[in-house]
Write an enzyme that holds these catalytic residues in place. Sequence first.
Site, PDB file in Angstrom:
ATOM      1  N   SER A 112       0.859  -1.161   0.053  1.00  0.00           N
ATOM      2  CA  SER A 112       0.060  -0.051  -0.020  1.00  0.00           C
ATOM      3  C   SER A 112       0.852   1.121   0.023  1.00  0.00           C
ATOM      4  O   SER A 112       2.180   1.147   0.280  1.00  0.00           O
ATOM      5  CB  SER A 112      -0.904   0.039   1.149  1.00  0.00           C
ATOM      6  OG  SER A 112      -1.797  -1.314   1.425  1.00  0.00           O
ATOM      7  N   HIS A 117       0.915  15.429  -3.499  1.00  0.00           N
ATOM      8  CA  HIS A 117       1.546  16.362  -4.386  1.00  0.00           C
ATOM      9  C   HIS A 117       0.668  17.716  -4.326  1.00  0.00           C
ATOM     10  O   HIS A 117      -0.672  17.900  -4.215  1.00  0.00           O
ATOM     11  CB  HIS A 117       1.248  15.821  -5.770  1.00  0.00           C
ATOM     12  CG  HIS A 117       1.950  14.505  -5.938  1.00  0.00           C
ATOM     13  ND1 HIS A 117       3.491  14.223  -6.129  1.00  0.00           N
ATOM     14  CD2 HIS A 117       1.345  13.473  -6.145  1.00  0.00           C
ATOM     15  CE1 HIS A 117       3.555  13.114  -6.202  1.00  0.00           C
ATOM     16  NE2 HIS A 117       2.164  12.175  -6.367  1.00  0.00           N
ATOM     17  N   CYS A 140      -4.278  -2.427   0.107  1.00  0.00           N
ATOM     18  CA  CYS A 140      -4.506  -3.854   0.194  1.00  0.00           C
ATOM     19  C   CYS A 140      -4.768  -4.526   1.467  1.00  0.00           C
ATOM     20  O   CYS A 140      -3.978  -4.411   2.261  1.00  0.00           O
ATOM     21  CB  CYS A 140      -3.752  -4.654  -0.703  1.00  0.00           C
ATOM     22  SG  CYS A 140      -3.406  -4.085  -2.382  1.00  0.00           S
TER      23      CYS A 140
END
Length: 264
Positions: A112, A117, A140
């Site tokens: 994971s 950003h 996951c």
Amino acid sequence: MKKLKLHGFNNLTKSLSFCIYDICYAKTAEERDGYIAYIDELYNANRLTEILTETCSIIGANILNIARQDYEPQGASVTILVSEEPVDPQLIDKTEHPGPLPETVVAHLDKSHICVHTYPESHPEGGLCTFRADIEVSTCGVISPLKALNYLIHQLESDIVTIDYRVRGFTRDVNGMKHFIDHEINSIQNFMSDDIKSLYDMMDVNVYQENIFHTKMLLKEFDLKHYMFHTRPEELTEEERKVITDQLWKEMREIYYGRNIPSV
């Protein structure tokens, strides 16, 4: 939803991604440059790392690696890889309700990542400046990253938020039957606290059969003094205040609806 007894690891991938926008009016070129410098420093790589590290704590993830970078002339990015420790899936709360703010949820992740950003932006004419941050939490395992949503919205106080959540892949139970989602959800809003929902107008666009969920948020209250950079509204004429208010409100609605609105 009835708890599933799985064959092996939970192979579902759950991804939460959202954009947050901060809007500002800067009257002069110097003020615009000042706002960009201010917001760029406020959300630099170190601060974003602190926010994402706390996010990992909330969802119980174990940090494997952190990559962070500040950019010139502006912008920053942080990516954190996380992993899972053994956990009993029967102990995980899969009900629809808001996640905590800084408190810890007992849950762990595998294969994971969490990343952010930033994109400061301004236009040389008109005085409008925007700051956008893109955040993605992809997991996951047995828990939805929606548990971190409350904390992130509180930390990144924003004028506009657009959120996407999707579940991909499938996992099998002990009888070999495939399951394409392992928790109940009919709206991302059900994972937000009441104080957040009271601050925003929100609308959903969901594709239930594809396990895709989308929510848009627009701040309800508009107070011009919160959008001026180094200028107080009382320093402006009534006409100037009206023009700037109309510009800001139009900018916010265009971002919220994702389309340009013709000037009247």
